[in-house]
Design a protein around this motif. Structure first.
Motif, short mmCIF file in Angstrom:
data_model
loop_
_atom_site.label_atom_id
_atom_site.label_comp_id
_atom_site.label_asym_id
_atom_site.label_seq_id
_atom_site.Cartn_x
_atom_site.Cartn_y
_atom_site.Cartn_z
N THR A 1 6.22 9.18 1.39
CA THR A 1 5.93 7.74 1.48
C THR A 1 6.25 7.04 0.17
O THR A 1 6.86 5.97 0.14
N MET A 2 5.85 7.66 -0.96
CA MET A 2 6.13 7.07 -2.26
C MET A 2 7.64 6.94 -2.49
O MET A 2 8.13 5.89 -2.94
N LEU A 3 8.39 7.99 -2.16
CA LEU A 3 9.83 7.94 -2.34
C LEU A 3 10.46 6.86 -1.46
O LEU A 3 11.34 6.11 -1.89
N ALA A 4 10.03 6.80 -0.21
CA ALA A 4 10.59 5.81 0.71
C ALA A 4 10.32 4.38 0.24
O ALA A 4 11.19 3.50 0.35
N GLU A 5 9.13 4.14 -0.32
CA GLU A 5 8.81 2.80 -0.81
C GLU A 5 9.67 2.43 -2.02
O GLU A 5 10.09 1.28 -2.17
N LEU A 6 9.95 3.40 -2.89
CA LEU A 6 10.82 3.14 -4.03
C LEU A 6 12.25 2.86 -3.58
O LEU A 6 12.97 2.07 -4.20
N THR B 1 9.76 -0.88 -9.93
CA THR B 1 8.49 -0.47 -9.35
C THR B 1 7.87 -1.68 -8.65
O THR B 1 8.40 -2.80 -8.73
N ASP B 2 6.76 -1.45 -7.95
CA ASP B 2 6.13 -2.55 -7.20
C ASP B 2 4.61 -2.48 -7.34
O ASP B 2 4.07 -1.61 -8.04
N LEU B 3 3.94 -3.38 -6.67
CA LEU B 3 2.49 -3.48 -6.81
C LEU B 3 1.75 -2.23 -6.33
O LEU B 3 0.67 -1.92 -6.82
N THR B 4 2.31 -1.50 -5.38
CA THR B 4 1.62 -0.32 -4.86
C THR B 4 1.52 0.79 -5.90
O THR B 4 0.71 1.70 -5.75
N LYS B 5 2.35 0.72 -6.98
CA LYS B 5 2.34 1.77 -8.01
C LYS B 5 1.61 1.32 -9.27
O LYS B 5 1.68 2.00 -10.30
#
Length: 776
Positions: free
Chosen positions: A77-82, A422-426
């Motif tokens: 999930t983390m990889l897909a979001e990046l 990067t984004d807010l989820t990280k």
């Protein structure tokens, strides 16, 4: 470059003096063993390790579709979001870059084993062999374990460039996002991303392949599409790219000569042709005459800064240009000029004052924004590049350019803590990293001043210092210069509180004016990077002088005890100022910046790098940079300048074979004199000297050329010795210049020397009775 033609070798090169594979006239062969490739054909390491595909699902969000040849991480999930950045669906195409930390325990063990084999061979070469070494050597001989050490020199580039003290090497990820309009799906569009994971920092070369592969994946979304790309990329042949030493790499990067070290490429081709001839001579290879006719045609590169190859993907030969030498902290393709112009233009048209902070505003409230940025990087502040409504590729390039800006090809510790996108989820993970450099597109970051120390807004070209930034502590250096009555720069420094900068004790304003003039005159990206490299080098040397002044010694100058002995007739080390007043003023002006840097990871990494490089320096009894700066900056007497010129000539001459000239002391005399000095003063150390050899002389000339770059007058100050009143000085420098002319890199420096100096060279040769004219 390798071309698949059934023609024999041809090596006409437009930039080189050579019309064949023979070395240039006067050049001496140095390599008794084979020249090594940076990427051997039989290497077990792949160019690309993983290929990933992700897509956006209206119900499940970002989803990882494939990981080939296996899973790189369990957190899909983390990889897909990046891989699917914010607002990706509003653009037809976008690029992102991010880094992954991957466990490499097995690789570390193998590298340590290779290092141990090299250490054993060096001990054997020095005549130091114990029972364990003998046993291990016999085992290696039986197993053929020396294949990775065909080109083993004392200046081992693999060891000296070992940057794994910070942890395992990063996995660099280049990601392409495409949006295809499709009315049959819920959102009216299909969003997919494909990423290439590699250990190579020059990941931008894979962009054309990703474009082709993602289009193919839209047509055929199956694992075989990834396998085809994976196999094509790893079949790329870079085996004819020679492995350069750190000194050679530095010289190549700082030079614009397109045929610098062309001889190494020619040697690689010679070796390949010899291997093919030997293979063809075997009985098993004589079965088919067509095999001989299908021999490849090899040609030297048009520009040795790049190695040209190709990747055959789906029947399409895609040309690839791989950088031959890379600086530390240089990842991907970016533009320092673009970064500088983005923040310089608003500042020059409508300057706005910064909130004062000692580490950042080293020239007062109107410090140039680029200087504020590099100060923030050097003092390990948290930096955010915000690109609202901009492609994520733009913020990623700004982050990569900022890291290269602060590194200058010398410092490390920025890329490993950088987040190009990067984004807010990280955010929770991001805030755990001290001194991060991150690129974001979400404007919510601008409203959270506690998350960052410096905000760089790309659309407006403005920077903002957070009101929540931690203050600068009182240090011994600050107290020292306040007690000395020095002009301490930084917050509250009223001397620099005007838009024009009433005074410029750091020299930063003058530097930026010159830099912007170079950009306006279209000097090019390489020239701007060279200027920043010089700025960072000057800063580190000022920091070393600062530590010696305040604390009595500096970890930034490993070996000052050896250069101050005076084995070559001159002593001294470090940065050179015209007078003591100038020295104290500049040190005081840099006190906050230096003290802020001294507690950062880039400082500690640099100390480690300097110690490692010092052990491998060809010449350790003289600070060549310091002595050349004395020639460049100071008004010296004839005897003072003569001592420096003779020291240069002697250092190079003694590094060569024993019978180099009647006026030179042999090695035993030098060592005996060093021992005498050592016995006379127990505090004076014995200067270590390596046995003379052609290889050592070659490396010594490289070390000298490092400090006389063509961008900074080259050999000009050295050539002034041709007009020295003492004949022995003139003759010694003539012999030195002759050796430089015969050197693979030095011949380019000689070629850029002015005609007036060359005429003086031939005049001195005639005086000596050499009878050499300008035709040499």
């Amino acid at each position: 470059m390798v071309r698949e033609d059934d023609v024999s070798y041809s090596s006409s090169h437009p930039h080189s003096r050579n019309s064949s594979l023979s070395a240039p006239r006067g050049a001496k062969p140095r390599h008794s063993a084979k020249l090594r490739s940076q990427y051997p054909a039989d290497s077990v390491e792949n160019h690309v390790e993983y290929i990933l595909v992700a897509s956006f699902d209206i119900d499940r969000g970002s989803v990882m579709e494939h990981q080939y040849p296996g899973a790189i991480s369990g957190d899909e999930t983390m990889l897909a979001e990046l891989m699917l950045p914010d607002q990706a669906h509003v653009r037809s195409q976008d690029w992102t870059i991010f880094f992954l930390h991957k466990d490499t325990s097995a690789e570390d063990e193998e590298k340590e084993a290779r290092r141990e084999r090299r250490r054993r061979r060096r001990r054997k070469k020095d005549g130091i062999i114990d029972e364990e070494d003998a046993t291990a050597g016999a085992e290696e001989a039986e197993s053929g374990a020396d294949d990775d050490d065909l080109y083993d020199t004392e200046d081992d580039s693999e060891d000296s460039e070992d940057s794994e003290s910070d942890g395992p090497p990063l996995v660099y990820v280049l990601n392409l996002v495409n949006t295809k309009q499709d009315n049959t799906v819920k959102r009216g569009a299909i969003v997919k991303a494909m990423a290439i994971c590699t250990r190579h920092s020059f990941l931008h070369i894979y962009k054309p392949l990703l474009l082709l592969a993602l289009e193919e994946y839209f047509r055929a979304p199956v694992i075989e599409t990834l396998a085809s790309l994976y196999n094509a990329l790893n079949a790329m042949d870079l085996s004819l790219m020679p492995k350069l030493s750190p000194l050679e790499g530095f010289i190549l990067q700082s030079s614009d000569a397109k045929d610098m070290f062309i001889e190494k490429f020619q040697i690689m081709i010679q070796q390949r042709m010899a291997e093919e001839t030997e293979r063809d001579s075997l009985p098993s290879a004589r079965s088919s005459e067509s095999d001989t006719k299908s021999r490849k045609k090899y040609s030297t590169p048009r520009d040795t800064h790049e190695f040209e190859s190709k990747v055959n993907y789906n029947g399409i030969p895609v040309p690839i240009k791989v950088p031959t030498a890379l600086s530390p902290e240089t990842v991907g393709d970016f533009s320092l000029i673009k970064l500088i112009q983005t923040f310089s233009t608003p500042h020059s048209t409508q300057p706005q004052p910064f909130a004062l902070h000692p580490h950042l505003t080293t020239s007062g409230a109107f410090t140039h924004p680029i200087i504020v940025l590099v100060n923030a990087l050097l003092t390990q502040k948290r930096i955010i590049f915000l690109g609202h409504n901009r492609p994520s590729s733009e913020v990623a390039e700004a982050v990569l350019a900022a890291c290269a800006l602060a590194s200058g090809g010398l410092l490390r510790g920025f890329i490993r803590h950088a987040f190009p996108y990067t984004d807010l989820t990280k955010i929770d993970d991001l805030l755990k990293v001290p001194g991060f450099i991150a690129g974001v597109t979400n404007p919510a970051f601008a409203h959270k001043a506690e998350w960052w120390d410096l905000l760089c807004d790309l659309p407006t070209g403005r920077m903002k210092i957070s009101h929540r930034i931690e203050g600068a502590p009182i240090t011994d250096g600050l107290t020292f210069f306040q007690q000395q009555g020095g002009l301490v720069n930084g917050a509250g420094g009223s001397h620099a509180e005007g838009k024009s900068g009433a005074s410029d004790p750091t020299g930063d304003s003058q530097f930026m004016d010159g830099l912007l003039a170079s950009i306006a005159n279209r000097h090019g990206e390489n020239a701007i990077r060279a200027k920043w490299r010089n700025w960072i080098l000057k800063f580190t040397r000022i920091a070393a002088a600062f530590e010696e002044t305040v604390y009595g010694a500096s970890a930034l100058y490993a070996g000052s005890h050896e250069t101050d002995v005076g084995v070559y007739g001159v002593s001294g080390h470090g940065f050179v100022w015209p007078d003591e007043g100038s020295r104290m003023r500049e040190l005081a002006a840099n006190v906050h910046r230096v003290e802020g840097w001294r507690s950062t990871r880039s400082y500690y990494s640099f100390v480690q790098d300097l110690a490692r490089r010092w052990d491998k320096r060809p010449v350790r009894g003289i600070d060549l940079h310091h002595q050349h700066d004395k020639l460049r900056c100071l008004r010296l007497s004839h005897d003072q300048s003569a001592a420096i010129y003779l020291a240069f000539a002697r250092a190079v001459e003694e590094a060569g074979s024993e019978s180099q000239g009647p006026s030179t002391e042999d090695l035993s005399t030098v060592i005996e004199r060093s021992l005498t000095l050592n016995n006379a003063s127990p505090a004076t150390p014995l200067v270590y000297k390596r046995p003379p050899s052609p290889q050592l002389q070659y490396d010594t000339i490289l070390q000298l050329l490092m400090h006389v770059p063509e961008s900074n007058m080259g050999l000009f100050y050295l050539s002034l010795a041709l007009f020295h009143p003492r004949q022995d000085v003139r003759l010694a420098v003539v012999r030195l210049l002759e050796r430089i002319m015969d050197h693979e890199a030095g011949r380019h420096f000689w070629g850029s020397l002015g005609r007036f100096a060359k005429l003086a060279f031939y005049r001195v040769k005639r005086e000596e009775g050499g009878g050499v004219g300008p035709g040499k």
